[in-house]
Design a protein around this motif. Structure first.
Motif, PDB file in Angstrom:
ATOM      1  N   THR A 109     -21.485  22.687   1.123  1.00 51.68           N
ATOM      2  CA  THR A 109     -22.627  21.948   0.587  1.00 51.68           C
ATOM      3  C   THR A 109     -22.358  20.456   0.732  1.00 51.68           C
ATOM      4  O   THR A 109     -21.393  20.041   1.366  1.00 51.68           O
ATOM      5  N   GLY A 110     -23.226  19.628   0.169  1.00 52.90           N
ATOM      6  CA  GLY A 110     -23.025  18.186   0.206  1.00 52.90           C
ATOM      7  C   GLY A 110     -23.166  17.597   1.602  1.00 52.90           C
ATOM      8  O   GLY A 110     -23.875  18.115   2.458  1.00 52.90           O
ATOM      9  N   LEU A 111     -22.463  16.484   1.828  1.00 56.38           N
ATOM     10  CA  LEU A 111     -22.588  15.758   3.099  1.00 56.38           C
ATOM     11  C   LEU A 111     -22.166  16.607   4.287  1.00 56.38           C
ATOM     12  O   LEU A 111     -22.773  16.528   5.360  1.00 56.38           O
ATOM     13  N   ALA A 112     -21.125  17.418   4.129  1.00 59.03           N
ATOM     14  CA  ALA A 112     -20.679  18.261   5.239  1.00 59.03           C
ATOM     15  C   ALA A 112     -21.780  19.226   5.661  1.00 59.03           C
ATOM     16  O   ALA A 112     -22.026  19.436   6.853  1.00 59.03           O
ATOM     17  N   ALA A 113     -22.474  19.806   4.690  1.00 54.64           N
ATOM     18  CA  ALA A 113     -23.562  20.731   4.997  1.00 54.64           C
ATOM     19  C   ALA A 113     -24.689  20.008   5.723  1.00 54.64           C
ATOM     20  O   ALA A 113     -25.242  20.520   6.714  1.00 54.64           O
ATOM     21  N   LEU A 114     -25.038  18.812   5.273  1.00 51.89           N
ATOM     22  CA  LEU A 114     -26.128  18.074   5.900  1.00 51.89           C
ATOM     23  C   LEU A 114     -25.763  17.660   7.319  1.00 51.89           C
ATOM     24  O   LEU A 114     -26.623  17.647   8.211  1.00 51.89           O
ATOM     25  N   THR A 115     -24.511  17.327   7.553  1.00 49.98           N
ATOM     26  CA  THR A 115     -24.068  17.029   8.916  1.00 49.98           C
ATOM     27  C   THR A 115     -24.204  18.269   9.795  1.00 49.98           C
ATOM     28  O   THR A 115     -24.629  18.184  10.953  1.00 49.98           O
ATOM     29  N   LEU A 116     -23.859  19.431   9.257  1.00 46.86           N
ATOM     30  CA  LEU A 116     -24.024  20.669  10.016  1.00 46.86           C
ATOM     31  C   LEU A 116     -25.490  20.935  10.322  1.00 46.86           C
ATOM     32  O   LEU A 116     -25.825  21.481  11.381  1.00 46.86           O
ATOM     33  N   TYR A 117     -26.387  20.557   9.412  1.00 49.75           N
ATOM     34  CA  TYR A 117     -27.822  20.730   9.649  1.00 49.75           C
ATOM     35  C   TYR A 117     -28.356  19.758  10.696  1.00 49.75           C
ATOM     36  O   TYR A 117     -29.490  19.888  11.143  1.00 49.75           O
ATOM     37  N   GLY A 118     -27.547  18.750  11.062  1.00 41.40           N
ATOM     38  CA  GLY A 118     -27.983  17.807  12.078  1.00 41.40           C
ATOM     39  C   GLY A 118     -28.540  16.508  11.538  1.00 41.40           C
ATOM     40  O   GLY A 118     -29.200  15.766  12.275  1.00 41.40           O
ATOM     41  N   CYS A 120     -28.910  12.725  10.786  1.00 43.30           N
ATOM     42  CA  CYS A 120     -28.399  11.561  11.524  1.00 43.30           C
ATOM     43  C   CYS A 120     -27.742  10.540  10.607  1.00 43.30           C
ATOM     44  O   CYS A 120     -26.889   9.774  11.053  1.00 43.30           O
ATOM     45  N   CYS A 121     -28.152  10.506   9.323  1.00 42.19           N
ATOM     46  CA  CYS A 121     -27.660   9.461   8.429  1.00 42.19           C
ATOM     47  C   CYS A 121     -26.374   9.858   7.700  1.00 42.19           C
ATOM     48  O   CYS A 121     -25.877   9.083   6.884  1.00 42.19           O
ATOM     49  N   THR A 122     -25.849  11.045   7.960  1.00 35.64           N
ATOM     50  CA  THR A 122     -24.613  11.469   7.299  1.00 35.64           C
ATOM     51  C   THR A 122     -23.422  11.219   8.221  1.00 35.64           C
ATOM     52  O   THR A 122     -23.566  11.206   9.440  1.00 35.64           O
ATOM     53  N   PRO A 123     -22.236  11.031   7.649  1.00 30.75           N
ATOM     54  CA  PRO A 123     -21.059  10.748   8.472  1.00 30.75           C
ATOM     55  C   PRO A 123     -20.658  11.965   9.311  1.00 30.75           C
ATOM     56  O   PRO A 123     -20.964  13.108   8.946  1.00 30.75           O
ATOM     57  N   PRO A 124     -19.956  11.737  10.420  1.00 26.19           N
ATOM     58  CA  PRO A 124     -19.420  12.879  11.170  1.00 26.19           C
ATOM     59  C   PRO A 124     -18.380  13.615  10.340  1.00 26.19           C
ATOM     60  O   PRO A 124     -17.756  13.037   9.443  1.00 26.19           O
ATOM     61  N   LEU A 125     -18.208  14.880  10.637  1.00 23.44           N
ATOM     62  CA  LEU A 125     -17.276  15.697   9.853  1.00 23.44           C
ATOM     63  C   LEU A 125     -15.862  15.134   9.881  1.00 23.44           C
ATOM     64  O   LEU A 125     -15.125  15.243   8.902  1.00 23.44           O
ATOM     65  N   LYS A 130     -13.579  14.471   1.897  1.00 23.78           N
ATOM     66  CA  LYS A 130     -13.743  15.683   1.117  1.00 23.78           C
ATOM     67  C   LYS A 130     -14.849  16.549   1.712  1.00 23.78           C
ATOM     68  O   LYS A 130     -15.851  16.043   2.210  1.00 23.78           O
ATOM     69  N   ILE A 131     -14.658  17.858   1.638  1.00 25.16           N
ATOM     70  CA  ILE A 131     -15.679  18.815   2.030  1.00 25.16           C
ATOM     71  C   ILE A 131     -16.069  19.586   0.780  1.00 25.16           C
ATOM     72  O   ILE A 131     -15.236  20.245   0.156  1.00 25.16           O
ATOM     73  N   ASP A 132     -17.339  19.467   0.390  1.00 21.06           N
ATOM     74  CA  ASP A 132     -17.813  20.126  -0.818  1.00 21.06           C
ATOM     75  C   ASP A 132     -18.058  21.604  -0.552  1.00 21.06           C
ATOM     76  O   ASP A 132     -18.668  21.982   0.460  1.00 21.06           O
ATOM     77  N   VAL A 133     -17.589  22.439  -1.477  1.00 21.61           N
ATOM     78  CA  VAL A 133     -17.797  23.886  -1.362  1.00 21.61           C
ATOM     79  C   VAL A 133     -18.394  24.385  -2.673  1.00 21.61           C
ATOM     80  O   VAL A 133     -17.878  24.103  -3.757  1.00 21.61           O
ATOM     81  N   LEU A 134     -19.505  25.086  -2.577  1.00 22.56           N
ATOM     82  CA  LEU A 134     -20.250  25.554  -3.739  1.00 22.56           C
ATOM     83  C   LEU A 134     -19.778  26.949  -4.128  1.00 22.56           C
ATOM     84  O   LEU A 134     -19.739  27.858  -3.298  1.00 22.56           O
ATOM     85  N   VAL A 135     -19.411  27.106  -5.409  1.00 21.18           N
ATOM     86  CA  VAL A 135     -18.908  28.394  -5.902  1.00 21.18           C
ATOM     87  C   VAL A 135     -19.556  28.706  -7.247  1.00 21.18           C
ATOM     88  O   VAL A 135     -20.083  27.817  -7.917  1.00 21.18           O
ATOM     89  N   PRO A 136     -19.530  29.971  -7.684  1.00 24.34           N
ATOM     90  CA  PRO A 136     -20.062  30.314  -9.009  1.00 24.34           C
ATOM     91  C   PRO A 136     -19.312  29.577 -10.106  1.00 24.34           C
ATOM     92  O   PRO A 136     -18.109  29.310  -9.994  1.00 24.34           O
ATOM     93  N   ARG A 137     -20.013  29.263 -11.174  1.00 26.22           N
ATOM     94  CA  ARG A 137     -19.449  28.445 -12.239  1.00 26.22           C
ATOM     95  C   ARG A 137     -18.209  29.065 -12.863  1.00 26.22           C
ATOM     96  O   ARG A 137     -17.274  28.353 -13.270  1.00 26.22           O
TER      97      ARG A 137
END
Length: 354
Positions: A109-118, A120-125, A130-137
């Motif tokens: 999730t987060g910026l890494a996910a948006l970069t994967l979606y393509g 343009c305004c997010t940084p390259p991987l 940090k790479i955000d990862v979404l998990v159950p609470r």
């Protein structure tokens, strides 16, 4: 031993190339590699390295972006070789949308996910610390290394992007905004999400509200720009719908008023001869105040009921419906226009420019 060396007793033929280079302790054990052997291979100058707790790179050099993403997911899921693997090629649907995948234990999730979606305004991987990862609470998991754990009461349905489970765009945007303090960056992020048709403004605002981010002034300012951008795009699609599908030209952006009476409200389009009104439903939760949201909805409902009592047909169209089914919405409007011949004449109303 390197990642090219077959591990026993099970071969690695069923794994992708990156999965052969990034393995968990459990996966190594399943291939007959003991904890002592793993420790030996990870000594300084050795052929392997421990990248995250319980996750190993089977080569000594720096990880690639793909390896980092894969390692973060393995750290968050601790999946075995028999379980779901984040290395399945993406199979987009016929409409170009990325299909949902079966419920994942974790997703990028987060910026890494948006970069994967393509985006343009997010940084390259490669430049993301940090790479955000979404998990159950309730998962007992801590952030470590480049893996930043983001918790949620209910995991959304993941999307498959470059073979990886990724959070839907609205959720990924909210998780990215939670880490950003620069107003310009937040505004560009939200604007691109809508302008490139990744999602609708209302979906983003709902996620921002749920994440309790609408109390931040720079986020509120960005949301105002986002909603204005979304409405402008929806209006442009509405004009195109009338033009491309041969609908009669309405009067645009008008107020209706009873002769000598009160204003009945504003409309995006109105066909006086057929007494058909069209309104773009761009409602979105604002500033986290439920009472305000309810008041907006009540206003829509009261206006619709009043107009229909006067014999005026009201067509509500959302920006999402315009984006995903322009022809279908044109059919809805055309049907309402044609049905006017079978209705009782509507009350006379005054049409004024808005």
């Amino acid at each position: 031993m390197t990642h090219d060396t077959p591990l026993s007793p099970r071969p690695l033929r069923h794994l992708t190339e990156v999965q052969r280079r990034v393995l968990t302790t459990a996966q190594l054990r399943a291939h007959g590699v003991t904890a002592a052997e793993t420790t030996e291979h990870c000594r300084p100058g050795g052929p392997w390295q421990q990248f995250l707790p319980g996750v190993y790179l089977l080569h000594p050099g720096p990880p690639t972006s793909e390896e980092r993403l894969h390692a973060v997911l393995l750290y968050a899921t601790r999946s075995s070789l028999e379980g779901p693997s984040p290395g399945v090629p993406s199979q987009p649907g016929s409409d170009g949308a990325r299909p949902p995948v079966r419920q994942a234990d974790a997703m990028i999730t987060g910026l890494a996910a948006l970069t994967l979606y393509g985006f343009c305004c997010t940084p390259p991987l490669t430049s993301l610390e940090k790479i955000d990862v979404l998990v159950p609470r309730l998962r007992r998991l801590r952030s470590a290394g480049c893996a930043r754990v983001v918790r949620t009461p209910v995991l959304p349905g993941a999307r498959l992007v470059t073979g990886l489970p990724v959070a839907p765009v609205p959720r990924a945007v909210a998780d990215a905004v939670a880490q950003l303090a620069d107003a310009g960056t937040v505004r560009r992020l939200l604007t691109e999400a809508v302008r490139v048709s990744h999602c609708e403004p209302a979906a983003i605002v709902r996620e921002l509200k749920q994440a309790k981010l609408l109390s931040r002034p720079h986020v509120v300012d960005a949301v105002d720009s986002l909603l204005a951008e979304g409405r402008a795009m929806a209006e442009e699609r509405l004009y195109r719908m009338v033009r491309e599908y041969g609908l009669p030209n309405p009067v645009w952006n008008v107020d209706l008023r009873l002769p000598g009476g009160p204003c009945l409200g504003g409309l995006d389009a109105y066909w006086p001869e057929q007494a058909v009104a069209l309104e773009l439903d761009t409602r979105a939760p604002r500033h986290g105040v439920q009472q305000e949201d309810d008041a907006v909805w009540s206003g829509y409902a009261r206006k619709r009921e009043h107009l229909e009592r006067l014999g005026i047909t009201v067509v509500h169209i959302t920006p999402k419906k315009l984006r995903e089914g322009l022809e279908q919405q044109a059919t809805v409007v055309r049907t309402a226009l044609m049905a006017s011949a079978d209705r009782e004449p509507a009350a006379y109303v005054v049409v004024l420019p808005r």
